[in-house]
Write a protein that holds these residues in place. Structure first.
Motif, PDB file in Angstrom:
ATOM      1  N   HIS A  88     -25.543  29.444  14.850  1.00  0.00           N
ATOM      2  CA  HIS A  88     -25.754  29.544  13.408  1.00  0.00           C
ATOM      3  C   HIS A  88     -24.567  28.988  12.633  1.00  0.00           C
ATOM      4  CE1 HIS A  88     -28.448  32.630  15.060  1.00  0.00           C
ATOM      5  NE2 HIS A  88     -29.231  32.302  14.053  1.00  0.00           N
ATOM      6  N   GLY A  89     -23.393  28.993  13.249  1.00  0.00           N
ATOM      7  CA  GLY A  89     -22.195  28.495  12.602  1.00  0.00           C
ATOM      8  C   GLY A  89     -21.635  29.415  11.536  1.00  0.00           C
ATOM      9  N   TRP A  90     -22.136  30.614  11.459  1.00  0.00           N
ATOM     10  CA  TRP A  90     -21.728  31.541  10.395  1.00  0.00           C
ATOM     11  C   TRP A  90     -20.334  32.111  10.628  1.00  0.00           C
ATOM     12  CZ3 TRP A  90     -26.739  34.910   9.567  1.00  0.00           C
ATOM     13  CH2 TRP A  90     -27.735  34.107   9.003  1.00  0.00           C
ATOM     14  N   ARG A  91     -19.867  32.078  11.871  1.00  0.00           N
ATOM     15  CA  ARG A  91     -18.563  32.676  12.188  1.00  0.00           C
ATOM     16  C   ARG A  91     -17.564  31.627  12.668  1.00  0.00           C
ATOM     17  NH1 ARG A  91     -19.120  35.708  16.560  1.00  0.00           N
ATOM     18  NH2 ARG A  91     -21.092  34.763  17.032  1.00  0.00           N
ATOM     19  N   ALA A  92     -17.752  30.388  12.214  1.00  0.00           N
ATOM     20  CA  ALA A  92     -16.838  29.274  12.484  1.00  0.00           C
ATOM     21  C   ALA A  92     -16.453  29.178  13.963  1.00  0.00           C
ATOM     22  CB  ALA A  92     -15.608  29.367  11.589  1.00  0.00           C
ATOM     23  N   GLU A  93     -15.174  29.387  14.274  1.00  0.00           N
ATOM     24  CA  GLU A  93     -14.701  29.216  15.651  1.00  0.00           C
ATOM     25  C   GLU A  93     -15.379  30.181  16.621  1.00  0.00           C
ATOM     26  OE1 GLU A  93     -12.237  29.888  13.185  1.00  0.00           O
ATOM     27  OE2 GLU A  93     -11.956  27.769  12.740  1.00  0.00           O
ATOM     28  N   GLU A  94     -15.696  31.390  16.169  1.00  0.00           N
ATOM     29  CA  GLU A  94     -16.358  32.356  17.053  1.00  0.00           C
ATOM     30  C   GLU A  94     -17.743  31.863  17.454  1.00  0.00           C
ATOM     31  OE1 GLU A  94     -16.312  36.466  15.780  1.00  0.00           O
ATOM     32  OE2 GLU A  94     -14.392  36.123  14.785  1.00  0.00           O
ATOM     33  N   SER A  95     -18.459  31.242  16.512  1.00  0.00           N
ATOM     34  CA  SER A  95     -19.784  30.694  16.830  1.00  0.00           C
ATOM     35  C   SER A  95     -19.668  29.577  17.857  1.00  0.00           C
ATOM     36  CB  SER A  95     -20.463  30.169  15.563  1.00  0.00           C
ATOM     37  OG  SER A  95     -20.743  31.217  14.663  1.00  0.00           O
ATOM     38  N   LYS A 130     -27.384  23.560  16.874  1.00  0.00           N
ATOM     39  CA  LYS A 130     -26.495  23.993  15.793  1.00  0.00           C
ATOM     40  C   LYS A 130     -27.275  23.862  14.493  1.00  0.00           C
ATOM     41  CE  LYS A 130     -21.915  23.773  13.959  1.00  0.00           C
ATOM     42  NZ  LYS A 130     -20.555  23.314  14.147  1.00  0.00           N
ATOM     43  N   LEU A 131     -27.386  24.962  13.780  1.00  0.00           N
ATOM     44  CA  LEU A 131     -28.147  24.954  12.538  1.00  0.00           C
ATOM     45  C   LEU A 131     -27.382  24.242  11.431  1.00  0.00           C
ATOM     46  CD1 LEU A 131     -29.671  28.550  12.461  1.00  0.00           C
ATOM     47  CD2 LEU A 131     -30.627  26.450  13.415  1.00  0.00           C
ATOM     48  N   SER A 132     -28.126  23.694  10.521  1.00  0.00           N
ATOM     49  CA  SER A 132     -27.542  22.986   9.386  1.00  0.00           C
ATOM     50  C   SER A 132     -26.754  23.948   8.505  1.00  0.00           C
ATOM     51  CB  SER A 132     -28.656  22.339   8.556  1.00  0.00           C
ATOM     52  OG  SER A 132     -28.144  21.894   7.320  1.00  0.00           O
ATOM     53  N   PRO A 133     -25.587  23.531   8.051  1.00  0.00           N
ATOM     54  CA  PRO A 133     -24.825  24.397   7.141  1.00  0.00           C
ATOM     55  C   PRO A 133     -25.524  24.563   5.791  1.00  0.00           C
ATOM     56  CG  PRO A 133     -23.682  22.298   7.487  1.00  0.00           C
ATOM     57  CD  PRO A 133     -24.871  22.314   8.394  1.00  0.00           C
ATOM     58  N   ARG A 134     -26.511  23.708   5.513  1.00  0.00           N
ATOM     59  CA  ARG A 134     -27.264  23.822   4.259  1.00  0.00           C
ATOM     60  C   ARG A 134     -28.354  24.895   4.329  1.00  0.00           C
ATOM     61  NH1 ARG A 134     -26.678  18.097   4.809  1.00  0.00           N
ATOM     62  NH2 ARG A 134     -28.699  18.067   5.786  1.00  0.00           N
ATOM     63  N   LEU A 135     -28.631  25.394   5.520  1.00  0.00           N
ATOM     64  CA  LEU A 135     -29.629  26.446   5.679  1.00  0.00           C
ATOM     65  C   LEU A 135     -29.139  27.700   4.953  1.00  0.00           C
ATOM     66  CD1 LEU A 135     -32.272  27.142   7.330  1.00  0.00           C
ATOM     67  CD2 LEU A 135     -30.743  28.207   8.983  1.00  0.00           C
ATOM     68  N   PRO A 136     -30.012  28.364   4.190  1.00  0.00           N
ATOM     69  CA  PRO A 136     -29.575  29.600   3.528  1.00  0.00           C
ATOM     70  C   PRO A 136     -29.034  30.604   4.551  1.00  0.00           C
ATOM     71  CG  PRO A 136     -31.751  28.959   2.764  1.00  0.00           C
ATOM     72  CD  PRO A 136     -31.406  28.051   3.909  1.00  0.00           C
ATOM     73  N   ARG A 137     -27.959  31.281   4.200  1.00  0.00           N
ATOM     74  CA  ARG A 137     -27.321  32.232   5.115  1.00  0.00           C
ATOM     75  C   ARG A 137     -27.993  33.595   4.987  1.00  0.00           C
ATOM     76  NH1 ARG A 137     -20.924  31.377   5.536  1.00  0.00           N
ATOM     77  NH2 ARG A 137     -21.330  32.206   7.593  1.00  0.00           N
ATOM     78  N   THR A 138     -29.266  33.623   5.386  1.00  0.00           N
ATOM     79  CA  THR A 138     -30.012  34.880   5.382  1.00  0.00           C
ATOM     80  C   THR A 138     -30.616  35.080   6.758  1.00  0.00           C
ATOM     81  OG1 THR A 138     -32.114  33.871   4.702  1.00  0.00           O
ATOM     82  CG2 THR A 138     -30.622  34.577   2.932  1.00  0.00           C
ATOM     83  N   GLU A 139     -30.819  36.329   7.121  1.00  0.00           N
ATOM     84  CA  GLU A 139     -31.427  36.621   8.427  1.00  0.00           C
ATOM     85  C   GLU A 139     -32.830  36.013   8.523  1.00  0.00           C
ATOM     86  OE1 GLU A 139     -30.171  37.903  11.211  1.00  0.00           O
ATOM     87  OE2 GLU A 139     -28.242  38.002  10.203  1.00  0.00           O
ATOM     88  N   GLY A 140     -33.573  36.043   7.425  1.00  0.00           N
ATOM     89  CA  GLY A 140     -34.926  35.478   7.430  1.00  0.00           C
ATOM     90  C   GLY A 140     -34.925  33.989   7.710  1.00  0.00           C
ATOM     91  N   ALA A 141     -34.032  33.249   7.053  1.00  0.00           N
ATOM     92  CA  ALA A 141     -33.945  31.804   7.266  1.00  0.00           C
ATOM     93  C   ALA A 141     -33.480  31.500   8.695  1.00  0.00           C
ATOM     94  CB  ALA A 141     -32.994  31.181   6.251  1.00  0.00           C
ATOM     95  N   ALA A 142     -32.526  32.275   9.185  1.00  0.00           N
ATOM     96  CA  ALA A 142     -32.033  32.077  10.549  1.00  0.00           C
ATOM     97  C   ALA A 142     -33.133  32.363  11.569  1.00  0.00           C
ATOM     98  CB  ALA A 142     -30.817  32.962  10.807  1.00  0.00           C
ATOM     99  N   ARG A 143     -33.890  33.433  11.358  1.00  0.00           N
ATOM    100  CA  ARG A 143     -34.983  33.783  12.278  1.00  0.00           C
ATOM    101  C   ARG A 143     -36.026  32.674  12.314  1.00  0.00           C
ATOM    102  NH1 ARG A 143     -36.546  37.974   9.856  1.00  0.00           N
ATOM    103  NH2 ARG A 143     -34.977  39.310  10.788  1.00  0.00           N
TER     104      ARG A 143
END
Length: 104
Positions: A53-60, A82-95
């Motif tokens: 998801h790339g949400w946690r930078a180096e940890e991801s 690797k998901l696009s950084p333009r994807l909304p950072r919501t659990e629904g969008a990630a799912r």
């Protein structure tokens, strides 16, 4: 439930499903890695899918590298998305993004 009971439950479910192709969605967390270990112990052929998801930078990135290493050690094909950084950072969008990737 202990690991032996879990292994038997997984074996029974695999027999019931009759599936000839299997992909393991693996986050790198305990539950998905344990399932991967059980599938390996059972001799089940499977590939691994990992979403970064790339949400946690180096940890991801470290999670994705860890999953790749686990797959190399266990001789499993792995596909990392690797998901696009333009994807909304919501659990629904990630799912939704994960489900689309898994369906591909």
């Amino acid at each position: 439930m202990n690991v032996t009971e879990l292994e038997q439950a997984v074996k029974k479910e695999l027999e019931r499903s009759g599936s000839s192709r299997l992909a393991l969605a693996c986050s790198g967390g305990l539950d998905s890695v344990l399932l991967g270990e059980i599938l390996c112990r059972l001799g089940v052929p499977f590939m691994v899918l990992h979403v970064n998801h790339g949400w946690r930078a180096e940890e991801s990135e470290a999670d994705a590298a860890w999953v790749r290493d686990w797959c190399r050690v266990h001789q499993r094909r792995v596909v990392v998305k690797k998901l696009s950084p333009r994807l909304p950072r919501t659990e629904g969008a990630a799912r939704l993004a994960r489900m689309e990737f898994f369906e591909q």
